[in-house]
Design a protein around this motif. Sequence first.
Motif, PDB file in Angstrom:
ATOM      1  N   VAL A  81       0.872  -1.165   0.000  1.00  0.00           N
ATOM      2  CA  VAL A  81       0.000   0.000   0.000  1.00  0.00           C
ATOM      3  C   VAL A  81       0.913   1.220   0.000  1.00  0.00           C
ATOM      4  CG1 VAL A  81      -1.656   1.339   1.344  1.00  0.00           C
ATOM      5  CG2 VAL A  81      -1.932  -1.136   1.137  1.00  0.00           C
TER       6      VAL A  81
ATOM      7  N   LYS B  23       0.895   5.393   0.322  1.00  0.00           N
ATOM      8  CA  LYS B  23       0.051   6.489   0.807  1.00  0.00           C
ATOM      9  C   LYS B  23       0.855   7.737   1.095  1.00  0.00           C
ATOM     10  CE  LYS B  23      -1.505   6.758   5.051  1.00  0.00           C
ATOM     11  NZ  LYS B  23      -0.798   7.986   5.428  1.00  0.00           N
ATOM     12  N   ARG B  24       0.142   8.823   1.255  1.00  0.00           N
ATOM     13  CA  ARG B  24       0.748  10.094   1.668  1.00  0.00           C
ATOM     14  C   ARG B  24       1.167   9.988   3.131  1.00  0.00           C
ATOM     15  NH1 ARG B  24      -4.181  14.092  -0.114  1.00  0.00           N
ATOM     16  NH2 ARG B  24      -4.546  13.140  -2.134  1.00  0.00           N
TER      17      ARG B  24
ATOM     18  N   TRP C 213       0.322  -3.000   6.616  1.00  0.00           N
ATOM     19  CA  TRP C 213      -0.869  -2.175   6.406  1.00  0.00           C
ATOM     20  C   TRP C 213      -2.061  -2.771   7.152  1.00  0.00           C
ATOM     21  CZ3 TRP C 213      -2.157   2.494   5.126  1.00  0.00           C
ATOM     22  CH2 TRP C 213      -3.467   2.785   4.768  1.00  0.00           C
TER      23      TRP C 213
ATOM     24  N   THR D  69      -6.683   7.918   4.843  1.00  0.00           N
ATOM     25  CA  THR D  69      -6.738   7.003   3.698  1.00  0.00           C
ATOM     26  C   THR D  69      -6.857   7.726   2.354  1.00  0.00           C
ATOM     27  OG1 THR D  69      -9.130   6.735   3.987  1.00  0.00           O
ATOM     28  CG2 THR D  69      -7.699   5.107   5.073  1.00  0.00           C
TER      29      THR D  69
ATOM     30  N   VAL E 184      -4.741   6.653  -0.910  1.00  0.00           N
ATOM     31  CA  VAL E 184      -4.139   5.332  -0.691  1.00  0.00           C
ATOM     32  C   VAL E 184      -4.294   4.484  -1.947  1.00  0.00           C
ATOM     33  CG1 VAL E 184      -4.430   3.181   0.612  1.00  0.00           C
ATOM     34  CG2 VAL E 184      -4.443   5.361   1.808  1.00  0.00           C
ATOM     35  N   LYS E 185      -3.215   3.813  -2.326  1.00  0.00           N
ATOM     36  CA  LYS E 185      -3.233   2.954  -3.511  1.00  0.00           C
ATOM     37  C   LYS E 185      -2.609   1.605  -3.185  1.00  0.00           C
ATOM     38  CE  LYS E 185      -4.289   6.304  -6.597  1.00  0.00           C
ATOM     39  NZ  LYS E 185      -4.598   7.440  -5.779  1.00  0.00           N
TER      40      LYS E 185
ATOM     41  N   LEU F  11       0.165  10.884  -6.358  1.00  0.00           N
ATOM     42  CA  LEU F  11       1.119  10.756  -5.252  1.00  0.00           C
ATOM     43  C   LEU F  11       2.470  11.359  -5.628  1.00  0.00           C
ATOM     44  CD1 LEU F  11       0.200   7.225  -3.868  1.00  0.00           C
ATOM     45  CD2 LEU F  11      -0.542   9.481  -3.061  1.00  0.00           C
TER      46      LEU F  11
END
Length: 157
Positions: free
Chosen positions: A37, A39-40, A55, A80, A83-84, A100
């Motif tokens: 996953v 994410k920022r 995750w 979230t 989120v990828k 992102l």
Amino acid sequence: MNTIVGTYECKVDAKGRLLLPAPLKKQLAASLQDGFVLKRSVFQPCLELYPMAEWNVLMNKVNKLNRFVKKNNDFIRRFTAGVKVVEIDALGRLLVPKDLVVFASISKDIVLSSAVNIVEIWDKDLYEKSIDDATIDFADLAEDVMGNVNDDDNGIS
């Protein structure tokens, strides 16, 4: 929990693909089939790459929040956001989605930095600035954060 070790400099291509350095890919080998996953980061202008198992541990904690409390709901939504689920391809490449890339101001040169059980993905210039931040005295920070940890089993604390 698997501990990831190292800081690696590499490049990202125009499509947002980065080739994982061999030592990092080797450390992540057990997680390759489960995926990751991306994410920022909450606190920094970088991205966080979570092995799926890590995750899921984090999501178990988040899932315990009462969603009938507005702050909790707002937190979950923001945490979230963006989120990828991503995979590392057969050549060892990771595709960073465009939104992102923009969030983290990623250009050509990047740094992959271990953060215990995840990997932070930084634009190289932003990473260097965060490490060289003169407003933070690292000795004071280390004492504040780790000074009261007392395990007594390894001689460090």
